[in-house]
Design a protein around this motif. Structure first.
Motif, PDB file in Angstrom:
ATOM      1  N   ALA A   1      14.826  -5.254  77.575  1.00 55.25           N
ATOM      2  CA  ALA A   1      15.230  -6.651  77.434  1.00 55.25           C
ATOM      3  C   ALA A   1      14.025  -7.571  77.384  1.00 55.25           C
ATOM      4  N   SER A   2      12.987  -7.264  78.122  1.00 55.37           N
ATOM      5  CA  SER A   2      11.820  -8.149  78.145  1.00 55.37           C
ATOM      6  C   SER A   2      10.992  -8.030  76.869  1.00 55.37           C
TER       7      SER A   2
ATOM      8  N   TRP B   1      13.389 -10.282  74.419  1.00 52.37           N
ATOM      9  CA  TRP B   1      14.291 -11.121  75.195  1.00 52.37           C
ATOM     10  C   TRP B   1      15.083 -12.089  74.320  1.00 52.37           C
ATOM     11  N   GLU B   2      14.462 -12.625  73.250  1.00 47.75           N
ATOM     12  CA  GLU B   2      15.186 -13.567  72.402  1.00 47.75           C
ATOM     13  C   GLU B   2      16.370 -12.877  71.736  1.00 47.75           C
TER      14      GLU B   2
ATOM     15  N   PRO C   1      17.859  -2.793  72.814  1.00 46.28           N
ATOM     16  CA  PRO C   1      17.882  -4.143  73.385  1.00 46.28           C
ATOM     17  C   PRO C   1      19.277  -4.769  73.401  1.00 46.28           C
TER      18      PRO C   1
ATOM     19  N   THR D   1      17.842 -10.156  72.711  1.00 47.03           N
ATOM     20  CA  THR D   1      18.785  -9.744  73.746  1.00 47.03           C
ATOM     21  C   THR D   1      19.702 -10.901  74.120  1.00 47.03           C
ATOM     22  N   LEU D   2      19.153 -12.092  74.316  1.00 51.49           N
ATOM     23  CA  LEU D   2      19.972 -13.237  74.704  1.00 51.49           C
ATOM     24  C   LEU D   2      20.790 -13.777  73.539  1.00 51.49           C
TER      25      LEU D   2
END
Length: 167
Positions: free
Chosen positions: A122-123, A126-127, A96, A129-130
Protein backbone atom coordinates in the motif's frame (compact mmCIF):
# COMPACT_ATOMS: atom_id res chain seq x y z
CA UNK A 1 -11.66 -26.19 -15.15
CA UNK A 2 -12.83 -29.23 -13.22
CA UNK A 3 -9.71 -29.88 -11.13
CA UNK A 4 -11.23 -28.21 -8.04
CA UNK A 5 -14.27 -30.48 -8.31
CA UNK A 6 -11.92 -33.48 -8.51
CA UNK A 7 -10.08 -32.28 -5.38
CA UNK A 8 -13.36 -32.10 -3.46
CA UNK A 9 -14.70 -35.42 -4.79
CA UNK A 10 -11.46 -37.29 -4.17
CA UNK A 11 -11.35 -35.91 -0.62
CA UNK A 12 -14.96 -36.92 0.01
CA UNK A 13 -14.28 -40.51 -1.10
CA UNK A 14 -10.85 -40.81 0.55
CA UNK A 15 -8.95 -41.13 -2.74
CA UNK A 16 -5.68 -39.62 -1.54
CA UNK A 17 -3.64 -40.17 -4.72
CA UNK A 18 -6.40 -38.74 -6.90
CA UNK A 19 -6.74 -35.76 -4.55
CA UNK A 20 -2.97 -35.17 -4.63
CA UNK A 21 -2.99 -35.20 -8.44
CA UNK A 22 -5.93 -32.79 -8.59
CA UNK A 23 -4.30 -30.48 -6.01
CA UNK A 24 -1.18 -30.43 -8.16
CA UNK A 25 -3.22 -29.39 -11.23
CA UNK A 26 -5.07 -26.68 -9.27
CA UNK A 27 -1.84 -25.38 -7.75
CA UNK A 28 -0.01 -25.21 -11.06
CA UNK A 29 -2.92 -23.21 -12.53
CA UNK A 30 -3.90 -21.35 -9.37
CA UNK A 31 -3.85 -17.90 -10.93
CA UNK A 32 -6.53 -18.81 -13.47
CA UNK A 33 -8.34 -21.83 -11.97
CA UNK A 34 -12.00 -20.80 -12.11
CA UNK A 35 -13.58 -22.66 -9.20
CA UNK A 36 -11.16 -22.59 -6.27
CA UNK A 37 -13.63 -20.53 -4.25
CA UNK A 38 -15.90 -23.58 -4.22
CA UNK A 39 -13.37 -25.60 -2.19
CA UNK A 40 -13.76 -25.81 1.58
CA UNK A 41 -11.02 -23.99 3.51
CA UNK A 42 -8.89 -27.06 4.30
CA UNK A 43 -8.74 -28.03 0.61
CA UNK A 44 -8.06 -24.46 -0.53
CA UNK A 45 -5.12 -24.44 1.89
CA UNK A 46 -3.80 -27.66 0.31
CA UNK A 47 -3.78 -25.92 -3.07
CA UNK A 48 -2.45 -22.58 -1.80
CA UNK A 49 0.37 -24.21 0.18
CA UNK A 50 1.30 -26.76 -2.48
CA UNK A 51 4.90 -27.01 -3.67
CA UNK A 52 3.48 -27.09 -7.21
CA UNK A 53 1.86 -23.66 -6.91
CA UNK A 54 2.69 -21.41 -9.86
CA UNK A 55 1.31 -18.08 -8.75
CA UNK A 56 3.38 -14.96 -8.04
CA UNK A 57 2.81 -12.85 -4.92
CA UNK A 58 0.49 -10.21 -6.42
CA UNK A 59 -1.65 -12.78 -8.25
CA UNK A 60 -1.62 -14.97 -5.16
CA UNK A 61 -2.90 -12.08 -3.03
CA UNK A 62 -5.76 -11.50 -5.48
CA UNK A 63 -6.66 -15.19 -5.26
CA UNK A 64 -6.49 -15.26 -1.46
CA UNK A 65 -8.57 -12.05 -1.17
CA UNK A 66 -11.17 -13.44 -3.58
CA UNK A 67 -11.39 -16.68 -1.58
CA UNK A 68 -11.57 -14.81 1.73
CA UNK A 69 -14.38 -12.57 0.47
CA UNK A 70 -16.32 -15.56 -0.82
CA UNK A 71 -15.77 -18.01 2.04
CA UNK A 72 -15.07 -15.91 5.17
CA UNK A 73 -18.22 -17.24 6.85
CA UNK A 74 -16.95 -20.81 6.37
CA UNK A 75 -13.62 -20.20 8.11
CA UNK A 76 -13.59 -21.75 11.56
CA UNK A 77 -10.71 -19.50 12.64
CA UNK A 78 -9.83 -16.74 10.14
CA UNK A 79 -6.60 -16.04 12.02
CA UNK A 80 -5.40 -19.64 11.60
CA UNK A 81 -6.34 -19.50 7.91
CA UNK A 82 -4.37 -16.27 7.36
CA UNK A 83 -1.37 -17.61 9.31
CA UNK A 84 -1.37 -20.82 7.25
CA UNK A 85 -1.56 -18.81 4.02
CA UNK A 86 1.09 -16.34 5.20
CA UNK A 87 3.53 -19.12 6.07
CA UNK A 88 3.75 -20.12 2.39
CA UNK A 89 3.34 -16.68 0.78
CA UNK A 90 5.35 -16.50 -2.46
CA UNK A 91 7.79 -13.62 -1.99
CA UNK A 92 6.73 -10.31 -0.50
CA UNK A 93 4.41 -8.94 -3.18
CA UNK A 94 0.78 -8.08 -2.52
CA UNK A 95 -1.48 -6.56 -5.15
CA UNK A 96 -1.97 -2.89 -4.18
CA UNK A 97 -5.68 -3.17 -4.99
CA UNK A 98 -6.06 -5.88 -2.33
CA UNK A 99 -3.59 -4.47 0.20
CA UNK A 100 -6.08 -2.54 2.36
CA UNK A 101 -8.61 -5.38 2.38
CA UNK A 102 -6.02 -7.95 3.42
CA UNK A 103 -4.36 -5.52 5.84
CA UNK A 104 -7.64 -5.00 7.71
CA UNK A 105 -8.16 -8.72 8.15
CA UNK A 106 -4.51 -9.38 8.98
CA UNK A 107 -4.68 -6.76 11.75
CA UNK A 108 -8.04 -8.06 13.01
CA UNK A 109 -6.57 -11.53 13.41
CA UNK A 110 -3.02 -10.75 14.52
CA UNK A 111 -1.24 -11.88 11.34
CA UNK A 112 1.80 -9.60 11.52
CA UNK A 113 3.72 -11.02 8.53
CA UNK A 114 0.81 -10.52 6.15
CA UNK A 115 0.16 -7.08 7.63
CA UNK A 116 3.77 -6.05 6.90
CA UNK A 117 3.46 -7.22 3.29
CA UNK A 118 0.22 -5.28 2.89
CA UNK A 119 1.63 -2.09 4.40
CA UNK A 120 4.62 -2.31 2.06
CA UNK A 121 2.38 -2.80 -0.98
CA UNK A 122 0.00 0.00 0.00
CA UNK A 123 2.81 2.43 0.75
CA UNK A 124 4.55 1.80 -2.59
CA UNK A 125 1.44 2.88 -4.44
CA UNK A 126 -0.62 4.70 -1.85
CA UNK A 127 -2.38 6.95 -4.37
CA UNK A 128 -3.60 3.99 -6.44
CA UNK A 129 -4.54 2.10 -3.29
CA UNK A 130 -6.69 4.96 -1.98
CA UNK A 131 -8.13 6.11 -5.31
CA UNK A 132 -9.22 2.65 -6.44
CA UNK A 133 -10.69 1.59 -3.10
CA UNK A 134 -14.44 1.08 -3.40
CA UNK A 135 -15.77 2.53 -1.20
CA UNK A 136 -13.13 4.75 0.36
CA UNK A 137 -11.36 2.79 3.13
CA UNK A 138 -12.82 3.02 6.63
CA UNK A 139 -11.67 6.10 8.45
CA UNK A 140 -10.53 7.93 5.30
CA UNK A 141 -12.53 11.03 4.52
CA UNK A 142 -12.53 11.42 0.72
CA UNK A 143 -12.72 15.21 1.16
CA UNK A 144 -9.13 15.30 2.44
CA UNK A 145 -7.99 13.99 -0.93
CA UNK A 146 -9.46 16.92 -2.87
CA UNK A 147 -6.71 18.74 -4.68
CA UNK A 148 -4.35 15.77 -4.70
CA UNK A 149 -3.11 15.28 -8.27
CA UNK A 150 -4.82 12.28 -9.80
CA UNK A 151 -7.76 12.22 -7.39
CA UNK A 152 -10.67 11.13 -9.58
CA UNK A 153 -13.20 13.80 -8.61
CA UNK A 154 -10.93 16.61 -7.54
CA UNK A 155 -9.13 19.36 -9.32
CA UNK A 156 -5.43 18.90 -9.73
CA UNK A 157 -3.43 20.76 -7.16
CA UNK A 158 -1.40 23.68 -8.33
CA UNK A 159 2.25 22.90 -8.78
CA UNK A 160 4.30 24.06 -5.81
CA UNK A 161 6.54 27.03 -6.48
CA UNK A 162 10.16 26.19 -7.27
CA UNK A 163 12.54 26.39 -4.33
CA UNK A 164 14.12 29.83 -3.87
CA UNK A 165 17.83 30.14 -4.32
CA UNK A 166 19.55 31.70 -1.40
CA UNK A 167 22.83 32.41 -3.15
Amino acid sequence: ETAAAYVAAADRFGLDRCRAAAVKVCASHMEHAPSLEELPPDLFLLVARSEDRCCAGAAFSRRVASYYRTRAADLEDPGDFLRAIGARWPGDAVDPGEALFLLGHALDHGEADLAERCVAAASRSWERTLFEAEPCPDGVDPEILRGVPGFPDGAAAAAPPPPRRLL
